[in-house]
Design a protein around this motif. Structure first.
Motif, short mmCIF file in Angstrom:
data_model
loop_
_atom_site.label_atom_id
_atom_site.label_comp_id
_atom_site.label_asym_id
_atom_site.label_seq_id
_atom_site.Cartn_x
_atom_site.Cartn_y
_atom_site.Cartn_z
N GLU A 176 21.59 -10.49 3.78
CA GLU A 176 20.76 -11.65 4.07
C GLU A 176 19.94 -11.45 5.34
N THR A 177 20.58 -10.85 6.35
CA THR A 177 19.88 -10.59 7.61
C THR A 177 18.74 -9.60 7.40
N PHE A 178 19.02 -8.54 6.69
CA PHE A 178 18.00 -7.51 6.44
C PHE A 178 16.81 -8.09 5.68
N MET A 179 17.11 -8.87 4.65
CA MET A 179 16.04 -9.46 3.85
C MET A 179 15.19 -10.41 4.68
N ARG A 180 15.84 -11.14 5.57
CA ARG A 180 15.12 -12.11 6.40
C ARG A 180 14.26 -11.42 7.46
N VAL A 181 14.80 -10.41 8.11
CA VAL A 181 14.10 -9.76 9.22
C VAL A 181 13.05 -8.76 8.75
N VAL A 182 13.45 -7.90 7.82
CA VAL A 182 12.55 -6.82 7.37
C VAL A 182 11.55 -7.31 6.32
N GLN A 183 12.00 -8.26 5.48
CA GLN A 183 11.15 -8.79 4.40
C GLN A 183 10.50 -7.66 3.60
N PRO A 184 11.31 -6.81 2.98
CA PRO A 184 10.79 -5.63 2.28
C PRO A 184 9.87 -5.96 1.10
N GLU A 185 10.14 -7.04 0.41
CA GLU A 185 9.31 -7.37 -0.75
C GLU A 185 7.87 -7.66 -0.34
N GLU A 186 7.72 -8.47 0.72
CA GLU A 186 6.36 -8.81 1.17
C GLU A 186 5.63 -7.59 1.70
N THR A 187 6.38 -6.74 2.43
CA THR A 187 5.77 -5.54 3.01
C THR A 187 5.23 -4.62 1.94
N ILE A 188 6.05 -4.36 0.93
CA ILE A 188 5.63 -3.40 -0.09
C ILE A 188 4.60 -4.00 -1.04
N MET A 189 4.68 -5.30 -1.25
CA MET A 189 3.65 -5.95 -2.06
C MET A 189 2.28 -5.82 -1.38
N ALA A 190 2.28 -5.97 -0.05
CA ALA A 190 1.03 -5.84 0.69
C ALA A 190 0.46 -4.43 0.60
N MET A 191 1.39 -3.47 0.38
CA MET A 191 0.96 -2.07 0.27
C MET A 191 0.67 -1.68 -1.18
N GLY A 192 0.78 -2.66 -2.09
CA GLY A 192 0.52 -2.38 -3.50
C GLY A 192 1.65 -1.63 -4.16
N GLY A 193 2.86 -1.81 -3.66
CA GLY A 193 4.01 -1.06 -4.18
C GLY A 193 4.73 -1.78 -5.29
N LEU A 194 6.04 -1.42 -5.44
CA LEU A 194 6.82 -1.87 -6.59
C LEU A 194 7.49 -3.23 -6.41
N ALA A 195 7.40 -3.80 -5.21
CA ALA A 195 8.14 -5.03 -4.97
C ALA A 195 7.66 -6.19 -5.82
N ALA A 196 6.43 -6.08 -6.35
CA ALA A 196 5.92 -7.13 -7.22
C ALA A 196 6.67 -7.17 -8.54
N ASP A 197 7.34 -6.08 -8.88
CA ASP A 197 8.12 -6.00 -10.11
C ASP A 197 9.40 -6.81 -9.94
N PRO A 198 9.63 -7.85 -10.75
CA PRO A 198 10.81 -8.70 -10.59
C PRO A 198 12.13 -7.95 -10.78
N LEU A 199 12.09 -6.78 -11.41
CA LEU A 199 13.30 -6.02 -11.64
C LEU A 199 13.68 -5.15 -10.43
N PHE A 200 12.78 -5.11 -9.49
CA PHE A 200 13.01 -4.28 -8.31
C PHE A 200 13.89 -5.07 -7.33
N ASN A 201 15.16 -4.88 -7.43
CA ASN A 201 16.11 -5.72 -6.70
C ASN A 201 16.46 -5.09 -5.34
N TRP A 202 15.86 -5.65 -4.30
CA TRP A 202 16.08 -5.09 -2.97
C TRP A 202 17.50 -5.29 -2.48
N LYS A 203 18.11 -6.38 -2.85
CA LYS A 203 19.49 -6.60 -2.41
C LYS A 203 20.42 -5.53 -2.96
N LEU A 204 20.18 -5.15 -4.21
CA LEU A 204 21.00 -4.10 -4.82
C LEU A 204 20.83 -2.78 -4.08
#
Length: 447
Positions: free
Chosen positions: A158-186
């Protein structure tokens, strides 16, 4: 369901032990510090680690996210007044750890490979007799679940997701985070499990070595961060303590169960923080190169003081003075908000570093407790397979809900306290007898 037996044994039993001990743990606090400093070390004594390493490993398991997230959960569930009951439970816990860890040296046993072991299962069987073995088995079965690092893994994620916000970062870079199956917590859970594996498969000596290095560092960094926040909010510190005292005796509290519900929340979170009465610390202290039971008990009682009286209080004050407890945040997010309110974005980054150190040290040490439980139920060879189960559950916890994780841990802890405290209360006279001899010899040595 298990809350009331746990409450009665932990608080009622703890108060009895304080009176029965004639305040020995508190009267000899300075002597305990001298022991930790190595003044009484015996390098020829049996065991795998020094008393300092045992204390560091035990504190590493307790000084963790329970101090950051657990306190936040307590304040969310019971308000600022719950902190007072956390303090009271910690003071009682110091005496309980004195007894349990004295017993861990007094009644050490051996595993199937002939290695020296200590812990509740051994002082139950060797101290009370084989007819009490079902009590030891009950403790170990509950321990297979209670000693999983699920809360730590969940709150780190929870801390990592809140601080790093990987989904938003990679979405901004046009990466895979926009894919709903890309589970960052996993992914976070898998990485955490892999890092943990490098240490826990190395055994108790490697765990103790890493813990004794990390604990002083992480406690120091956290202390500095908290002091900065408190200094910047110095005018609100005294009112925060006044609020804690005032709300502690609020008989009209909205907490489920009223006033006693408030007290029970404090007891649960304090036990989760310092694990006094749980029976975990005796497993590490039973490995100490120390043949004086009372000496080890005095070292162990420093754990609740460091963990709860100091570190949990720092966290609570930061949360209260920042006002973050008044919002809708839960768990670790509440503490993050508290640091962010005062230190801005630097607060998030700093807490992320601290949480990482806390999380890893807790995971490294917790696995060992589970290994000992499974080893007692089966044998030492099979017991080591607990580590595989442990790392798999780290991944599961990363994607699980906080409510599920909290319920699992609270229930498991309550079930572990019952057999452990029954044994401690029955064996307390043996500790008192040993204490009388120890302090008589200590007095003669100084004469």
């Amino acid at each position: 369901m298990a809350s009331w037996p746990m409450f009665i044994l932990l608080i009622g039993g703890g108060v009895f032990l304080i009176c029965y001990s004639k305040l020995i743990p508190y009267r000899f606090f300075g002597h305990a510090l001298a022991i930790v400093g190595g003044k009484y070390d015996n390098k020829t004594a049996k065991g795998d680690v020094s008393s300092f390493q045992a204390l560091s490993a035990a504190v590493a398991a307790t000084v963790g996210l329970g101090n950051i997230s657990g306190v936040a959960l307590a304040i969310r569930d019971g308000g600022p007044g719950v902190v007072f009951w956390i303090w009271m439970t910690a003071l009682i816990g110091m005496c309980i750890k004195y007894y349990t860890c004295s017993l861990s040296i007094m009644f050490r046993g051996e595993d199937s490979e002939g290695k020296l072991q200590g812990g509740p299962m051994f002082y139950i069987v060797k101290g009370l007799g084989k007819k009490y073995k079902p009590l030891a088995i009950f403790f170990c079965i509950a321990g297979l679940f209670g000693f999983l690092g699920v809360f730590t893994a969940n709150q780190f994620t929870e801390t990592f997701m809140r601080v790093v916000q990987p989904e938003e970062t990679i979405m901004a870079m046009g990466g895979l985070a926009a894919d709903p199956l890309f589970n960052w917590k996993l992914i976070i859970g898998i990485v955490l499990a892999i890092i943990t594996s490098f240490v826990i498969f190395g055994g108790v000596k490697k765990i103790a070595k890493v813990a004794s290095t990390m604990v002083p560092f992480m406690a120091f960094v956290y202390l500095i961060a908290v002091i900065i926040v408190i200094v910047l909010n110095s005018a609100a510190v005294l009112p925060a303590f006044k609020l804690i005292i005032k709300e502690a005796f609020n008989l009209n509290t909205m907490v489920t169960g009223g006033f006693w519900g408030l007290v029970i929340i404090g007891v649960k979170r304090a036990m989760f923080s310092n694990e006094a009465g749980l029976g975990s610390a005796p497993m590490y202290h039973g490995q100490s190169k120390n043949e004086e039971p009372i000496r080890e008990g005095l070292v162990a009682m420093l754990g609740p003081f460091i963990d709860t009286i100091l570190i949990c209080t720092f966290t609570a004050i930061v949360i209260i003075v920042s006002g973050s407890y008044l919002g809708d945040a839960d768990g670790i997010v509440m503490t993050l908000n508290a640091f962010e309110t005062t230190l801005g974005t630097y607060g998030d980054d700093l807490l992320m570093i601290i949480v990482t150190a806390f999380a890893l040290s807790t995971l490294f040490t917790y696995s060992y407790y589970g290994v000992k439980c499974l080893s007692f139920l089966t044998n030492a060879k099979i017991g080591r397979y607990y580590n595989i189960y442990f790392v798999v559950m780290v991944v599961f916890a990363a994607i699980a809900s906080l409510d599920l994780v909290k319920t699992l841990i609270d229930l498991s802890y309550a079930l572990m306290v019952i057999p452990n405290m029954i044994a401690v209360l029955l064996l307390a006279p043996k500790v008192n007898k040993a204490a009388k001899t120890y302090f008589k010899n200590l007095k003669n040595a100084k004469a």
